[in-house]
Design a protein around this motif. Sequence first.
Motif, short mmCIF file in Angstrom:
data_model
loop_
_atom_site.label_atom_id
_atom_site.label_comp_id
_atom_site.label_asym_id
_atom_site.label_seq_id
_atom_site.Cartn_x
_atom_site.Cartn_y
_atom_site.Cartn_z
N ILE A 5 -2.37 45.65 13.34
CA ILE A 5 -3.07 46.71 13.77
C ILE A 5 -2.99 46.95 15.07
CG2 ILE A 5 -5.28 47.81 13.51
CD1 ILE A 5 -5.86 46.70 10.75
N GLN A 6 -3.49 45.99 15.92
CA GLN A 6 -3.46 45.88 17.34
C GLN A 6 -2.28 46.42 17.70
OE1 GLN A 6 -6.08 46.07 19.28
NE2 GLN A 6 -4.68 46.57 20.79
N LYS A 7 -0.98 45.97 17.09
CA LYS A 7 0.43 46.11 17.71
C LYS A 7 0.49 47.71 17.52
CE LYS A 7 3.32 42.09 17.94
NZ LYS A 7 2.81 40.72 17.23
N GLN A 8 0.36 48.13 16.18
CA GLN A 8 0.68 49.42 15.87
C GLN A 8 -0.18 50.37 16.90
OE1 GLN A 8 0.90 50.86 11.94
NE2 GLN A 8 2.38 49.56 11.42
N ASN A 9 -1.71 50.13 17.00
CA ASN A 9 -2.35 50.98 18.05
C ASN A 9 -1.42 51.16 19.42
OD1 ASN A 9 -4.47 51.73 16.64
ND2 ASN A 9 -5.60 49.69 16.91
N ASP A 10 -0.98 50.10 19.75
CA ASP A 10 -0.43 49.82 21.09
C ASP A 10 0.90 50.74 21.00
OD1 ASP A 10 -2.40 48.18 21.84
OD2 ASP A 10 -1.33 46.32 21.83
N PHE A 11 1.73 50.55 20.02
CA PHE A 11 3.15 51.26 19.79
C PHE A 11 2.74 52.77 19.86
CE2 PHE A 11 6.79 52.63 17.26
CZ PHE A 11 7.64 52.08 18.24
N THR A 152 10.99 45.36 6.58
CA THR A 152 11.02 44.40 7.66
C THR A 152 12.56 44.28 8.40
OG1 THR A 152 9.83 43.11 6.30
CG2 THR A 152 10.67 41.90 8.08
N LYS A 153 13.58 44.90 7.52
CA LYS A 153 14.89 44.88 8.05
C LYS A 153 15.06 46.04 9.16
CE LYS A 153 19.65 44.41 7.32
NZ LYS A 153 20.69 44.91 6.60
N VAL A 154 14.21 47.19 8.55
CA VAL A 154 14.94 48.38 9.40
C VAL A 154 13.62 48.73 10.38
CG1 VAL A 154 14.65 50.95 8.86
CG2 VAL A 154 15.58 49.52 7.20
N PHE A 155 12.44 48.22 10.29
CA PHE A 155 11.54 48.63 11.35
C PHE A 155 11.22 47.55 11.92
CE2 PHE A 155 11.55 51.96 7.93
CZ PHE A 155 11.59 52.96 8.61
N PRO A 156 10.78 47.55 13.20
CA PRO A 156 9.89 46.72 13.93
C PRO A 156 8.23 47.12 13.34
CG PRO A 156 10.26 48.47 15.50
CD PRO A 156 11.14 48.62 14.54
N ARG A 157 7.48 45.83 13.22
CA ARG A 157 6.22 45.98 12.45
C ARG A 157 5.24 46.72 13.27
NH1 ARG A 157 2.94 41.32 12.56
NH2 ARG A 157 1.96 41.66 10.33
N GLU A 158 5.41 46.75 14.51
CA GLU A 158 4.71 47.85 15.08
C GLU A 158 4.71 49.12 14.79
OE1 GLU A 158 6.62 45.50 16.21
OE2 GLU A 158 7.33 46.35 18.29
N HIS A 159 5.89 49.48 14.17
CA HIS A 159 6.13 51.15 13.76
C HIS A 159 5.82 51.08 12.28
CE1 HIS A 159 9.09 54.51 13.16
NE2 HIS A 159 8.12 55.02 13.44
N VAL A 160 6.65 50.25 11.39
CA VAL A 160 6.24 50.44 9.97
C VAL A 160 6.11 48.87 9.61
CG1 VAL A 160 6.88 51.26 7.66
CG2 VAL A 160 7.51 52.49 9.85
N GLY A 161 4.97 48.66 8.80
CA GLY A 161 4.87 47.28 8.50
C GLY A 161 4.35 47.16 6.94
#
Length: 455
Positions: A5-11, A152-161
């Motif tokens: 969640i923190q990573k997605q907020n930052d992204f 997981t292959k297509v997106f960095p987690r901070e974008h789509v997890g």
Amino acid sequence: MEDLIQKQNDFFASQQTKDINFRKQSLQRLMQEIKDREDAICDALYADFKKPKFEALATETQLVLAELNYAIKNISKWSSPTPVETSWTNFPSKDWIQPEPYGKVLVISPWNYPFMLALAPVVGAIAAGNTVVLKPSELSPNTSKIIAEIITKVFPREHVGVVEGGVEVSQELLSKKWEYIFFTGSTRVGQIVYKSAAEHLTPVTLELGGKNPCIVDESAQIKLAAKRIAWGKFINAGQTCLAPDYILVHESVKDLLVEQLKQQIQQFYGENVETSPDFARMATAKHYQELKESLKGQKLLFGGECNDTDQYISPTLVDAPDRQSALMTGEIFGPILPIIPYTTEADLDRYILSHAEPLALYVFSRKGDFQKKIMSRYRFGGGAINDTVIHISNKQLPFGGVGQSGMGGYHGKHSFELFSHHKSVVKRSNWLDVPLRYAPYKIPIRWVKKIRHLF
Ligand code: NAD
């Protein structure tokens, strides 16, 4: 979860998702990965509930690919600000509506179309520039696994997890703060989701279920009606939120309809449906047992065979079940179709209005007035005249429920709209500043009483 969640907020705060090319490229990568793994996705769906390959392609992967294709082609247009007329009170100004992503979107999906119902909303959320956390259903584990691999292959987690898991995981996710929640599932869980969202004033879309009536009047083209009803009911073995739940047929054509339904079932799946490669199984043991139980004591017109080893229930027609029976009180969600004769239009009201607003309603009739009356008389999410289920396939039509069957509609441009906040902006000029609005107010009150003409 906290870290994600923190990573997605930052992204999201980094503004990268606002870039239209970034969104397009993200969707293109997803499209390519789904194309590359289409067979493996079908295998996962087969492993989960013996979903026939034709149905896996036609109702899962191809629908998602169509959504992707359409979004990629149109994001630039959809995301451009829309100029609107200005108001005289703001003269001179330019006014526009600017679609903006919400931020982090949580998508929770069910097991019945486990690939399509997980990824179709994700496409809309990405197209609109959000980050996404997806929780697929634990009850379709093979599909959940391949979805997790793809994302997981297509997106960095901070974008789509993806967060896999069951009820506890879902509840933990719901306890966090999201900027939008998109839920597909039962009305019961929909209420839980709505309550959790209220804690943070998070907007929600709820795609829920209901008991979908299917009316067949005496003027209907019965053979064709039977074919289209049998298709909509028995595809995915009846585990379709849009499937006709029960038939209300005019008493004068009931026997004919039943006869034609039997013939259609045999034409689709052969004499022994259990051996047909085109008929799926119940996806969960609990649901299978409940459905099997619901047939006890019922008068069967056709079918009724069950096999515990692979949770098989054959296409089954039930004659006018008691209105208090399990078949007529809850959503059926399996290959069991009650056939209820009616005589007058008041009978239709008695059945349809005794249930909450359904997700879909169908009417088979050749009488234009009757079709029109039925379409406007009842509250339901969407429907079709002289067919079943197919309204889901037109991306120009918003797909969703009303009342107990949900809120919000998506697909195509409607998905983009749903996952966007429509920000209103007025850009004033500085060369003119009419002083009339400022205190001390000097305009005569009789003039102020006319001010509405300037808005
Ligand atoms: P469900 O409500 O049991 O589960 C849906 C999701 O919610 C799953 O991911 C599950 O893990 C999670 N969940 C379950 N219990 C929860 C709880 N107590 N708290 C938080 N999360 C929880 O639905 P289902 O059985 O997977 O799907 C069948 C239902 O979905 C049917 O009612 C059907 O009509 C409806 N449905 C609606 C649509 C639509 O588009 N409107 C589409 C498909 C299915």
